[in-house]
Enzyme design. Structure first.
Site, PDB file in Angstrom:
ATOM      1  N   HIS B  64       0.862  -1.190   0.000  1.00 38.10           N
ATOM      2  CA  HIS B  64       0.000   0.000   0.000  1.00 38.10           C
ATOM      3  C   HIS B  64       0.891   1.229   0.000  1.00 38.10           C
ATOM      4  CE1 HIS B  64      -3.691  -2.312   1.079  1.00 38.10           C
ATOM      5  NE2 HIS B  64      -2.802  -3.107   1.651  1.00 38.10           N
ATOM      6  N   ASP B 307       2.264  -6.913   2.433  1.00 35.69           N
ATOM      7  CA  ASP B 307       1.103  -6.125   2.843  1.00 35.69           C
ATOM      8  C   ASP B 307       1.574  -4.835   3.541  1.00 35.69           C
ATOM      9  OD1 ASP B 307      -1.496  -5.302   3.208  1.00 35.69           O
ATOM     10  OD2 ASP B 307      -1.967  -6.748   4.779  1.00 35.69           O
TER      11      ASP B 307
END
Lengths: 305, 427
Positions: B64, B307
């Site tokens: 992200h 992640d």
């Protein structure tokens, strides 16, 4: 002095610690009279930081601090700048800058006292955090049982009601286990934690059996939200199957009953039984002040004189 | 750029390559690989690389970077720096930006921001518009703009009929759909794994079955609709791994990834209420960790992905229950994998390189860089044995929300080389 310099959860209390608190609480109970002040916390500033509403716990700590000659002040979150969006950590720093040594904290988030203790040199006392713990309630409950029965090893105590959401239950199970009390829980299936098997407690599915088994029952407050959130079908069913009523006392007149308050009469407890001599709800409140005095004195001694 | 690595170990299982040689890189091209001395001019930097390994550049298919919309947490620039500093030459960014990556304009905006970077930044787009789980995104158009797979990451596509339509729509081009597998009804207000510990800590738990129910449902749908490509993001439970293993044995085209924290950190650490241990899915039990390691070994888990989820300090330094989920991971991923998998004798170095550089590219049908003369250099150069202590202040990510601060790790990235650029890792 206790084995830990703070009280965040019941895990911080050894058996010796608990009996030190009892001994000191007994001393205060015997020597207190209206007008008497003790100097244990003279010159110590205590902040009662209540980020969640409370009546009895806050009053109890406030009186305890005052009877020990502490300078104390309190706030509830509704009247503080938390409602203006100030973060918890900023609030702590602001209070700390004013020169506070002891923080009595209540908060609706589990673990908040741990978080605050990690960020302050002062002492944090947990006065109830979310669904985690309420260790001073467990101290005053076990003190009440101690005063009533004289000996705690081998005593049988059943905790009845909403275990899952209860910080009182978590702290009590731990403290009572530490003291050698046999503990059972009695609760509908949706109100017990899934891993209750590892809690070192006995499960008694039926409330009549729980009463029969135990020397004392601790009845927990049932929040109405539990029904709204779908955990219970109806209040009526709960009170029929898990409520304590007159017939329990008829079968077992010497049954001792504790409740952390405030009571939902008609739901977890019948109003008829509220003035029975072995229903110790008011005694618990009285003892609450003395056990909190004892705790404040033992933890605060490093600041005084 | 002219740089010579003397006596470096070249390792690429894809080429059956494992030898010690001198490696000369000039202007981003592997100019010479030789087991005998290479003569160089005095403009060439010479690195004595006896303790170093060169592998194909690491690739993280799940990060992200928060841009557009949340640039205070991370930007494409800071995210790429963090990736390079962790040894990664390629990443796939997730679509939960603001606006969502669900239309070509957003894809082009991000591409523009990421051009001329050492790190090759690829994009995953949302399965449904605005990640609302209702209307499908224009997948064909998005793929034509370079999107490599689809996911509503951060949330699950919970409506089974929408997921069915997504598989059917994607089937025309055989796109890969990935799922953040979470039955949101079962995880409402969670802050940690549902376990004995969360029962004691008074935290609302996230049960294993919330992940497993969605994984099982999606695999059933993927099989029912003609063996569609399906990828489980950040798998974390023994049960989910069991479901994937059985599906693979039947020949379904299911794949999955695991994060470094899900094979290294058990949920009992949460007893400290440190919000840098709060993420989604949450840290699981030691038994789940054992299952992750077994699944990495037997190939049930195809790759390691971080992640990487930056959050700023003011968001994380709050009550545990109020803190947002996510931790940064790019700069510790290689070291954590080497420490907990290679040095614990669970995986070989070749397997680590497969999980971190080769398999994710193969899943996404991207060419795997080859270490050969004349090819452009897309390499990660690391010391597998150097011990170091993580210092979060040194991380190049804009946010410092790592649970590994002060951890002693073994194995460290040294150089990241790609697109005619070289980064010297500082950790």
């Amino acid at each position: 002095m206790l084995s830990k310099p703070y009280l965040l959860s019941s895990d911080d209390l050894t058996k010796e610690d608990i009996y030190k608190v009892f001994e000191k609480a007994s001393f205060f109970q015997e020597n207190y009279a209206p007008g008497v002040k003790f100097n244990d916390l003279k010159g110590v500033t205590v902040c009662l930081a209540f980020f969640e509403n409370s009546t009895r716990t806050k009053l109890s700590f406030e009186l305890a601090a005052k009877r020990l000659s502490a300078d104390s002040f309190s706030f509830q979150s509704s009247s503080s700048s938390l409602s203006k969006g100030e973060s918890l950590i900023d609030t702590l720093r602001t209070i700390e800058a004013m020169g506070v040594q002891i923080y009595v904290v209540r908060h609706n988030c589990s673990g908040s006292p741990n978080f605050l203790q990690q960020n302050t040199d002062g002492i944090v006392i947990n006065a109830g955090d979310g669904k985690h713990e309420h260790p001073t309630q467990a101290l005053l409950d076990s003190y009440t049982l101690y005063k009533k029965f004289g000996k705690l090893e081998g005593l049988k105590v059943a905790i009845v009601g909403d275990i899952l959401h209860s910080r009182v239950a978590r702290s009590n199970v731990n403290v009572l286990n530490t003291l050698g009390v046999e503990v059972a829980v009695c609760s509908p299936g949706t109100l017990v934690p899934r891993h209750i098997d590892n809690w070192k407690v006995k499960m008694i599915p039926n409330v009549d059996d729980a009463v029969e088994w135990s020397d004392a029952v601790m009845v927990l407050r049932l929040q109405r939200e539990r029904m709204e959130s779908g955990l219970l079908p109806t209040m009526r069913e709960f009170s029929n199957y898990y409520g304590i009523n007159k017939t329990h006392f008829e079968k077992k007149p010497d049954l001792v009953l504790l409740h952390p308050g405030p009571v939902n009469y008609g739901i977890e407890l019948d109003y008829d039984v509220s003035n029975y001599p072995n229903v110790l709800i008011e005694t618990q409140v009285t003892h609450g002040v003395f056990t909190r005095m004892a705790l404040l004195s033992l933890l605060g001694s490093r600041f005084s004189k | 750029m002219k740089i010579l690595f003397k006596n470096i170990r070249l390792l690429n299982p894809e080429q059956n390559l494992d030898k010690i040689a001198n490696l000369l890189i000039i202007d981003g091209i592997i100019s010479k690989i030789s087991e005998t001395d290479i003569q160089v001019d005095n403009e060439t930097e010479v690195v004595n690389a006896e303790n170093l390994i060169a592998s194909p550049g690491l690739f993280d298919m799940h990060v992200h970077f928060r841009e557009p919309g949340y640039e205070y947490k991370e930007t494409i620039e800071s995210g790429c720096k963090s990736a390079a500093n962790g040894g990664f030459t390629g990443v796939v960014v997730m679509p939960n930006t603001n606006p969502t990556i669900d239309k070509p304009e957003v894809v082009e905006y991000i591409k523009q921001k990421a051009k001329d970077n050492l790190v090759e930044l690829l994009q995953a787009a949302a399965i449904t518009q605005n990640r609302e789980g209702k209307q499908l995104s224009p997948m064909y158009e998005l793929a034509d703009h370079g999107v490599v797979y689809f996911t509503d990451d951060g949330t699950s596509v919970t409506d089974s009929n929408v997921m069915r339509r997504a598989f059917e729509y994607a089937s025309a081009k055989d796109f890969m759909l990935a799922q953040h597998a979470e039955d949101h009804k079962l995880t409402e207000n969670f802050s940690a794994n549902e376990s004995e510990l969360t029962g004691k800590l008074g935290l609302k738990g996230y049960p294993n079955v919330a992940e497993e129910i969605i994984v099982a449902r999606d695999i059933m749908l993927a099989e029912f609709l003609g063996n569609r490509r399906y990828h489980v993001s950040h798998i974390s439970t023994r049960g989910a791994v069991r479901i994937v293993r059985a599906a693979k044995a039947r020949g379904t085209r299911v794949t999955c990834e695991v994060t470094p924290h899900h094979f290294s950190l058990p949920d009992d650490l949460v007893a400290s209420y440190n919000s840098d241990l709060k993420m989604n899915p949450p840290l699981r039990t030691n038994d789940d960790i054992d299952a992750m390691i077994d699944a990495l070994k037997d190939g049930t888990i195809d790759c390691i992905a971080t992640d990487h989820a930056p959050h700023s300090l003011h968001e994380k330094n709050v009550e545990f229950e109020k803190a947002p989920c996510g931790i940064v991971g790019l700069e510790t991923s290689l070291a954590v994998s080497l420490t907990y998998l290679y040095h614990q004798n669970h995986l070989t170095l070749n397997q680590i390189i497969e999980k971190m550089a080769i398999n994710p590219r193969k899943l996404l049908r991207i060419e795997v860089p080859s270490i050969s003369e004349g090819n452009s250099a897309n390499l990660t150069i690391f010391n597998p044995n150097e011990e170091w202590s993580v210092n979060k202040e040194k991380l190049m990510t804009k946010s410092k929300n790592t649970p590994y601060n002060k951890y002693q790790l073994k194995g460290k990235p040294y150089f990241t080389i790609n697109n005619n650029k070289i980064h010297k890792c500082v950790l």
